[in-house]
Design a protein around this motif. Structure first.
Motif, PDB file in Angstrom:
ATOM      1  N   HIS A 188     127.670  30.931  50.491  1.00  0.00           N
ATOM      2  CA  HIS A 188     127.803  30.589  49.074  1.00  0.00           C
ATOM      3  C   HIS A 188     129.154  29.962  48.855  1.00  0.00           C
ATOM      4  CE1 HIS A 188     124.233  32.944  48.527  1.00  0.00           C
ATOM      5  NE2 HIS A 188     124.808  33.962  49.169  1.00  0.00           N
ATOM      6  N   PHE A 214     124.522  18.042  54.483  1.00  0.00           N
ATOM      7  CA  PHE A 214     124.241  18.743  53.228  1.00  0.00           C
ATOM      8  C   PHE A 214     123.329  17.915  52.353  1.00  0.00           C
ATOM      9  CE2 PHE A 214     127.078  22.035  54.126  1.00  0.00           C
ATOM     10  CZ  PHE A 214     128.214  21.505  54.709  1.00  0.00           C
ATOM     11  N   ASP A 248     119.662  18.825  50.793  1.00  0.00           N
ATOM     12  CA  ASP A 248     119.822  19.055  49.350  1.00  0.00           C
ATOM     13  C   ASP A 248     120.670  20.280  49.053  1.00  0.00           C
ATOM     14  OD1 ASP A 248     116.485  17.907  48.652  1.00  0.00           O
ATOM     15  OD2 ASP A 248     118.412  16.871  48.402  1.00  0.00           O
ATOM     16  N   ARG A 249     121.709  20.461  49.824  1.00  0.00           N
ATOM     17  CA  ARG A 249     122.585  21.624  49.587  1.00  0.00           C
ATOM     18  C   ARG A 249     124.024  21.138  49.431  1.00  0.00           C
ATOM     19  NH1 ARG A 249     120.936  26.634  52.493  1.00  0.00           N
ATOM     20  NH2 ARG A 249     118.659  26.580  52.634  1.00  0.00           N
ATOM     21  N   LYS A 251     126.669  23.694  47.740  1.00  0.00           N
ATOM     22  CA  LYS A 251     126.346  25.111  47.877  1.00  0.00           C
ATOM     23  C   LYS A 251     127.072  25.810  49.014  1.00  0.00           C
ATOM     24  CE  LYS A 251     121.833  24.185  45.966  1.00  0.00           C
ATOM     25  NZ  LYS A 251     120.479  23.806  46.343  1.00  0.00           N
ATOM     26  N   HIS A 252     127.710  25.042  49.895  1.00  0.00           N
ATOM     27  CA  HIS A 252     128.349  25.680  51.046  1.00  0.00           C
ATOM     28  C   HIS A 252     129.818  25.333  51.092  1.00  0.00           C
ATOM     29  CE1 HIS A 252     124.635  27.040  53.039  1.00  0.00           C
ATOM     30  NE2 HIS A 252     124.085  25.906  52.591  1.00  0.00           N
TER      31      HIS A 252
END
Lengths: 396, 320
Positions: free
Chosen positions: A288, A317, A321-322, A325-326
């Motif tokens: 997260h 990423f 599609d992240r 988020k990281h």
């Protein structure tokens, strides 16, 4: 045979020349005795020359081998081989019963050491099936009648296979029509093989039939067998078709997904490494986060001023599609700016595998995110300016 | 090699048989020797007496004369390559065997009684008389055509019956003398049927792509010492592009007699025993296949029986 011709050319020419002289001498009457002497002299010379002009033809060693190997001949060879194998085993002091081909090879190498470079020229003792090719066994009997009814086609095994397959196909079709007429047609149960299978490839079929095939023949065979498999057929036909199927093990391109580790706060993270050219990167991706990327303790915006490099970092990423988020923390060394960016990209993609489903891992693999780029700098060669660049060509 | 159709119709009385009064001149099945023999053997089936000089072309007359002198190479086999001819078994060395077994059928006109296998009615029912349209007609098939109905050529079944009888008789004689028979066709509709027919007879079939030089270059393709077919039977004379099958010409080159079902669009010239008839309808092809199969099996069965009889006779004579 150019060499012998060249060799005897001048000799023949001189022979003709001498012959010419003889005829000239014959024409003039007063010179007859002298001519006769000349003739005798020249004739002996001619005879001598004839000796010299013997043309040597190269002996065709392959043709002098017996062309047909009868069944009896092969059987005798096999018997002799087996007896020889037992003798060899006794000589080596080993058990004749359990004397394998490897033991034979070792024994021969021990008994007949050879310094020849050509492996096939060294002494060897092999089973006659490997020495005498199977095809040269004659295909007809004592009276000359061939054994196989399709002998005169040239490709008897292939055509007999086609004939057999077509016959079975017609029978299956007839049976299906009968069932259809009686309205007893069962639904074609698609028995999905747990192990995916494929049809034989051309080389495998050639090996099975011991005959050379053309591409057209192979295509025809596959078409026939495909059509056959679409019909509903019984156990015997299934067995027949299974002979031409080979199982395909699913390519285990399994990515080794790293274990998820947990730090003091309970946040999940995963570590992985990546390489590109001479750059090495080690990356830690936290589950997260906001999307912050730190490279060697510095923000990525400062470390990579060029947009292209930052895009490389973003790509894994973006693909999943992240994007925000990281959190990423990485160390990189070696290479140039582009190589370091590439190394980090590979490392992040590998690290993300542990957060992501198997399908997405497969998609990433197909996109090329999980493959190390094998391109490295090509060395410079002597006599050239660079790896490929040659020196300027000067006409004179 | 092909007999003129018109002449054949005229000389009905002489069109008796494959056998004639010649006893020891005709070669045995295994000794098909060189060029003259086959042509003369085929021709002698027609002519019982030598025609008056001048009636024949010189080459055929010479062949006939050559046949009059005893052949030195009686037992030469049509094998090719360096391998010697297979040894003749002792049984066939004896001349009385020759007379009783080999020459006996040649003395009768219809030794195997092939006439009973078919009739004009059965041919009609199998639609053998149906030819192609008038536009497809081949010039040399005109003697065999009865007429034209609504644009379609009709084949004369009387002639067909005569030709069929000759062809079946010849086929039976070849099978009796243990000749190799090859069925050739290039029609894909009947490939499976023809291969089955050949296999059931114990003979050979070639209904696939014909490799060039199969007969003319046999020793290279198959190996030295291969034996070529002694008779070729064409179920379809044309190939898939409506041209004469290469095997017709090659068989003529290699002096192999041919039997062929010729349709109205085919060229009957190079075929030794043409059978004018329909080669496109399934019932017609089925009928021909069954006829050929029956004749060949009959002839082979006859041969086996005659040989066992001869062997028994020999044993009995030895006992006495």
């Amino acid at each position: 045979m150019a060499a012998p011709c060249v060799f005897c050319g001048p000799a023949i020419a001189s022979r003709f020349f001498l012959g010419g002289r003889v005829t000239l001498a014959q024409g003039q009457g007063i010179w007859k005795p002298a001519a006769a002497e000349l003739q005798a002299g020249t004739r002996s010379q001619i005879l001598r020359l004839k000796h010299l002009t013997v043309v040597k033809t190269k002996k065709n060693v392959a043709a002098s081998r017996p062309e047909k190997y009868t069944v009896d001949f092969i059987k005798k060879q096999i018997e002799e081989f087996n007896i020889g194998k037992r003798h060899l085993a006794n000589m080596m002091g080993e058990d004749p019963e359990t004397f394998t081909q490897e033991d034979i090879d070792r024994a021969i190498v021990y008994l007949f050491p050879s310094g020849l470079f050509e492996k096939q020229a060294r002494p060897s003792m092999k089973h006659p099936d490997y020495i005498f090719p199977k095809q040269s066994a004659i295909q007809w009997g004592e009276d000359g009648r061939p054994f196989h009814f399709l002998f005169y086609t040239g490709k008897q095994s292939y055509y007999s296979l086609m004939h057999e397959a077509y016959g079975k196909f017609l029978d299956a079709e007839k049976r299906q029509n009968q069932l259809q007429a009686k309205d007893l047609q069962m639904e074609k149960t698609k028995t999905k093989d747990p192990i995916v299978s494929r049809w034989l490839i051309k080389e495998e079929l050639e090996g099975m039939l011991a005959e050379k095939l053309s591409d057209r023949d192979y295509t025809r065979f596959i078409q026939l067998v495909e059509r056959f498999s679409t019909l509903q057929c019984g156990a015997a036909e299934e067995e027949f078709l299974r002979r031409f199927r080979r199982s395909v093990t699913i390519q285990s391109k399994k990515q080794l997904t790293e274990r998820l580790q947990y730090d003091e706060q309970g946040r999940a993270f995963s570590t992985s490494e990546g390489k590109r050219k001479s750059a090495k990167a080690e990356v830690v991706v936290y589950e997260h986060g906001n999307g912050k990327i730190k490279v060697n303790g510095v923000d990525h915006l400062l470390y990579f001023p060029v947009t292209q490099d930052r895009e490389q970092l973003m790509f894994p990423f973006h693909f999943l599609d992240r994007l925000g988020k990281h959190d990423v923390n990485c160390t990189v060394s070696g290479g140039g700016r582009s190589a370091q960016a590439g190394a980090i990209r590979l490392a992040t993609a590998r690290a993300l595998c542990s957060f992501v489903t198997e399908d997405e891992v497969e998609w990433m693999r197909q996109a090329g995110l999980l493959t190390t780029d094998p391109r490295v700098r090509e060395r410079k060669k002597p006599g050239q300016e660079g790896a490929r660049r040659k020196f300027t060509w000067k006409k004179r | 090699m092909r007999r003129a159709g018109g002449q054949a119709a005229g000389g009905g009385g002489e069109l008796s048989s494959a056998g004639s009064a010649r006893t020891d001149r005709l070669p045995t099945a295994r000794s098909w020797s060189g060029a003259p023999d086959r042509a003369s053997a085929a021709l002698l089936s027609v002519w019982t007496l030598p025609p008056p000089p001048g009636a024949w072309p010189k080459s055929l007359w010479l062949d006939f004369l050559r046949k009059a002198t005893p052949e030195a190479s009686q037992l030469s086999n049509r094998t090719f390559g360096s391998a010697p001819a297979p040894t003749v078994s002792k049984l066939e060395d004896r001349s009385d065997f020759n007379d009783e077994i080999i020459n006996e059928p040649l003395k009768h006109s219809d030794f195997f009684n092939v006439k009973e296998l078919f009739s004009v009615t059965s041919l009609f029912n199998a639609r053998v008389h149906l030819g192609h349209k008038a536009g497809c007609r081949h010039r040399f098939m005109e003697p065999y055509i009865f007429g034209n109905r609504l644009g379609q050529d009709i084949i004369d079944l009387e002639q067909t019956a005569a030709h069929l009888q000759l062809a079946l008789n010849f086929m039976a004689h070849v099978a009796y003398r243990k000749g190799i028979i090859l069925f050739v066709s290039r029609n894909r509709q009947f490939t499976h049927l023809i291969e089955n027919t050949a296999r059931d007879c114990g003979e050979y079939a070639h209904t696939r792509y014909f490799k060039g030089g199969l007969f003319t270059n046999a020793s290279l393709l198959f190996g030295p010492g291969v034996r070529l077919p002694d008779l070729i039977i064409f179920l379809h004379t044309l190939n898939n592009i409506f041209e004469p099958h290469v095997a017709v010409r090659d068989a003529a080159k290699m002096n192999i007699p041919t039997v062929g079902v010729v349709d109205t669009n085919c060229n009957p010239c190079l075929i030794t025993y043409p059978i004018p008839g329909n080669d496109d309808s399934p019932p017609s092809v089925h009928l021909f296949c069954s006829l050929f199969q029956t004749t060949i099996t009959r002839a082979k069965e006859k041969r086996r029986r005659v040989e066992t009889l001869y062997r028994l006779q020999g044993l009995q004579a030895a006992k006495r």
